[in-house]
Design a protein around this motif. Structure first.
Motif, short mmCIF file in Angstrom:
data_model
loop_
_atom_site.label_atom_id
_atom_site.label_comp_id
_atom_site.label_asym_id
_atom_site.label_seq_id
_atom_site.Cartn_x
_atom_site.Cartn_y
_atom_site.Cartn_z
N VAL A 12 0.82 -1.21 0.00
CA VAL A 12 0.00 0.00 0.00
C VAL A 12 0.86 1.26 0.00
CG1 VAL A 12 -2.03 -1.01 1.09
CG2 VAL A 12 -0.20 -0.14 2.53
N LEU A 13 0.30 2.28 -0.62
CA LEU A 13 0.85 3.64 -0.63
C LEU A 13 -0.32 4.59 -0.65
CD1 LEU A 13 3.03 5.86 -1.08
CD2 LEU A 13 2.82 5.40 -3.54
N ASN A 14 -0.44 5.42 0.39
CA ASN A 14 -1.55 6.37 0.48
C ASN A 14 -2.90 5.70 0.31
OD1 ASN A 14 -0.01 8.72 0.95
ND2 ASN A 14 0.43 8.93 -1.23
N GLU A 15 -3.15 4.70 1.14
CA GLU A 15 -4.42 3.96 1.07
C GLU A 15 -5.11 3.95 2.43
OE1 GLU A 15 -5.63 3.23 -1.59
OE2 GLU A 15 -4.06 2.75 -3.05
N ALA A 16 -5.02 5.04 3.17
CA ALA A 16 -5.61 5.09 4.51
C ALA A 16 -7.12 4.84 4.48
CB ALA A 16 -5.32 6.45 5.16
N SER A 17 -7.77 5.31 3.44
CA SER A 17 -9.23 5.19 3.38
C SER A 17 -9.70 3.80 2.96
CB SER A 17 -9.80 6.24 2.42
OG SER A 17 -9.34 6.02 1.11
N ARG A 18 -8.80 3.00 2.39
CA ARG A 18 -9.22 1.70 1.85
C ARG A 18 -8.57 0.51 2.53
NH1 ARG A 18 -8.62 5.15 -2.60
NH2 ARG A 18 -10.50 5.41 -3.86
N LEU A 19 -7.50 0.73 3.29
CA LEU A 19 -6.73 -0.39 3.82
C LEU A 19 -7.54 -1.27 4.75
CD1 LEU A 19 -4.16 -1.95 4.17
CD2 LEU A 19 -3.37 -0.26 5.83
N ALA A 20 -8.29 -0.67 5.66
CA ALA A 20 -9.07 -1.48 6.61
C ALA A 20 -10.06 -2.39 5.88
CB ALA A 20 -9.81 -0.57 7.59
N GLU A 21 -10.70 -1.87 4.86
CA GLU A 21 -11.67 -2.68 4.10
C GLU A 21 -10.97 -3.84 3.41
OE1 GLU A 21 -14.85 -2.10 0.40
OE2 GLU A 21 -13.82 -0.37 1.26
N ALA A 22 -9.77 -3.59 2.85
CA ALA A 22 -9.03 -4.65 2.16
C ALA A 22 -8.62 -5.75 3.14
CB ALA A 22 -7.80 -4.07 1.47
N VAL A 23 -8.16 -5.36 4.31
CA VAL A 23 -7.75 -6.34 5.32
C VAL A 23 -8.94 -7.13 5.83
CG1 VAL A 23 -6.78 -6.60 7.65
CG2 VAL A 23 -5.68 -5.06 6.00
N GLN A 24 -10.04 -6.45 6.07
CA GLN A 24 -11.24 -7.14 6.55
C GLN A 24 -11.78 -8.12 5.51
OE1 GLN A 24 -13.72 -3.80 7.51
NE2 GLN A 24 -12.51 -3.22 9.30
N ALA A 25 -11.69 -7.75 4.21
CA ALA A 25 -12.15 -8.66 3.16
C ALA A 25 -11.31 -9.92 3.13
CB ALA A 25 -12.10 -7.96 1.81
N ALA A 26 -10.01 -9.78 3.45
CA ALA A 26 -9.12 -10.95 3.47
C ALA A 26 -9.41 -11.83 4.68
CB ALA A 26 -7.67 -10.49 3.47
N LEU A 27 -9.38 -11.25 5.85
CA LEU A 27 -9.57 -12.03 7.07
C LEU A 27 -11.01 -12.50 7.24
CD1 LEU A 27 -7.32 -10.07 9.60
CD2 LEU A 27 -6.82 -12.20 8.37
N GLY A 28 -11.93 -11.91 6.51
CA GLY A 28 -13.34 -12.32 6.59
C GLY A 28 -13.66 -13.50 5.69
N GLN A 29 -12.67 -14.01 4.95
CA GLN A 29 -12.90 -15.17 4.10
C GLN A 29 -13.25 -16.40 4.94
OE1 GLN A 29 -12.49 -15.48 0.47
NE2 GLN A 29 -12.74 -13.26 0.70
N GLU A 30 -14.28 -17.12 4.53
CA GLU A 30 -14.65 -18.36 5.21
C GLU A 30 -13.73 -19.46 4.70
OE1 GLU A 30 -18.75 -19.24 4.79
OE2 GLU A 30 -19.44 -17.41 5.78
N TYR A 31 -12.72 -19.76 5.48
CA TYR A 31 -11.69 -20.69 5.06
C TYR A 31 -11.21 -21.47 6.27
CZ TYR A 31 -7.32 -22.44 3.10
OH TYR A 31 -6.31 -23.25 2.69
#
Length: 339
Positions: A12-31
């Protein structure tokens, strides 16, 4: 390898507004397997470092590494070195992983024996301009498009969008090439295939991608991407024919302009006047784009044509620069914000 451990790599570079959503989408995977996220943070001006640190403090599955080199390939390699998963998932903060993404891609790796699997890149927009840019991506009209834009048949592919990798294969080919500042995904997949591995396309999985939102960032992105594609051709002497369309447009329009300015078309109608067929043909192409890209309102159709022209002109000019003079220090600054 039924439920191997998974590492999500997020440069990431200058992604303060989107980083949390990206991380949550990853860790929210049903796996069923273990999962971790490694965020590689380049020096940012919008508080991205603070957001990443807060995410890591709130969840032990999130780790943060510095990426002082700024470039995406360097960040991916640093995240890879800090990760432990048997499967590596490349994540873009401007993409949204759908539900079931990890499970499905791991199934594909197991079933096919492939080293990398990827699905459809489905661009979407929130504003009229971003919607036009998304239509250009999804149709392939801007740059011809690879299978990950509009493919329908599962099977081996030349490259993959983002990618879900066997860690062993990724390490076997040396990870990402840090001398490339753009085009690192294509280069990596090409090296995987050259080493005897397969890259697998999965058409039933779509990843949402949010393209650039304004004209200037779009031009900067396409220029840098074209320059580095030209650099890759300069290095290995190979390219797919579809990558020559935009440079041919730029060369044709440039030739027509040069002939008109020199007056050769007036002094020698044949053959120099024939150079003016290029802008006539291209105007016809843009008219066809406006009619078929998917918009209905006249203003949206005109914008669609302008977007395709902007993409092709920026990318094509960049390609010609890269293939003739090399990429040099060219870098994509379309995500960089001024302080």
């Amino acid at each position: 390898m039924s439920s191997p451990s998974v590492s999500y790599l997020v440069p990431v570079l200058n992604e303060a507004s989107r980083l949390a959503e990206a991380v949550q989408a990853a860790l929210g995977q049903e796996y069923a397997g273990e999962q971790e996220v490694v965020v590689a943070v380049a020096p940012s001006s919008d508080g991205t470092e603070e957001v990443a640190a807060a995410l890591a403090a709130a969840d032990p599955r999130v780790r943060v590494v510095d990426n002082p080199a700024t470039d995406i390939p360097a960040g991916l390699n640093r995240a890879l070195a800090a990760s432990t998963g048997e499967v590596v998932v490349r994540v873009d903060a401007h993409s949204a992983l759908p539900e079931g993404y990890t499970r499905r891609m791991v199934e594909v790796l197991v079933e096919t024996g492939a080293a990398n699997a990827g699905g459809i890149m489905r661009a979407e927009g929130r504003t009229p301009l971003q919607e036009s840019i998304a239509r250009a991506y999804n149709s392939g009209l801007g740059l011809g498009g690879g299978v990950h834009h509009a493919g329908s048949a599962a099977g081996p592919a030349e490259t993959a969008y983002l990618g879900v990798f066997r860690r062993s294969a990724l390490l076997a080919v040396g990870g990402y090439d840090e001398t490339l500042r753009r085009g690192e995904d294509y280069d990596l997949n090409e090296r995987l295939r050259s080493a005897g591995y397969e890259v697998w396309f999965v058409p039933d999985v779509e990843v949402t991608y949010w393209p650039r939102e304004d004209w200037r960032p779009l031009v900067r992105q396409m220029w840098a991407t074209g320059v580095w594609r030209g650099e890759m051709v300069r290095r290995n002497g190979r390219t797919r024919l579809r990558y020559l369309a935009a440079p041919a447009v730029v060369a044709g329009l440039g030739t027509s302009a040069a002939v008109a300015l020199s007056g050769l078309d007036r002094r020698h109608p044949l053959p120099f006047a024939l150079a003016h067929l290029a802008p006539v043909a291209y105007a016809g192409f843009l008219g066809w784009v406006a009619a078929t890209a998917g918009a209905t309102a006249p203003r949206d159709r005109a914008r669609d044509a302008a977007v395709v022209a902007t993409i092709q002109a920026s990318w094509g000019a960049g390609f010609l620069k890269g293939v003739t003079r090399g990429a040099g220090t060219t870098v994509d600054r379309s995500r960089v914000r001024r302080r």
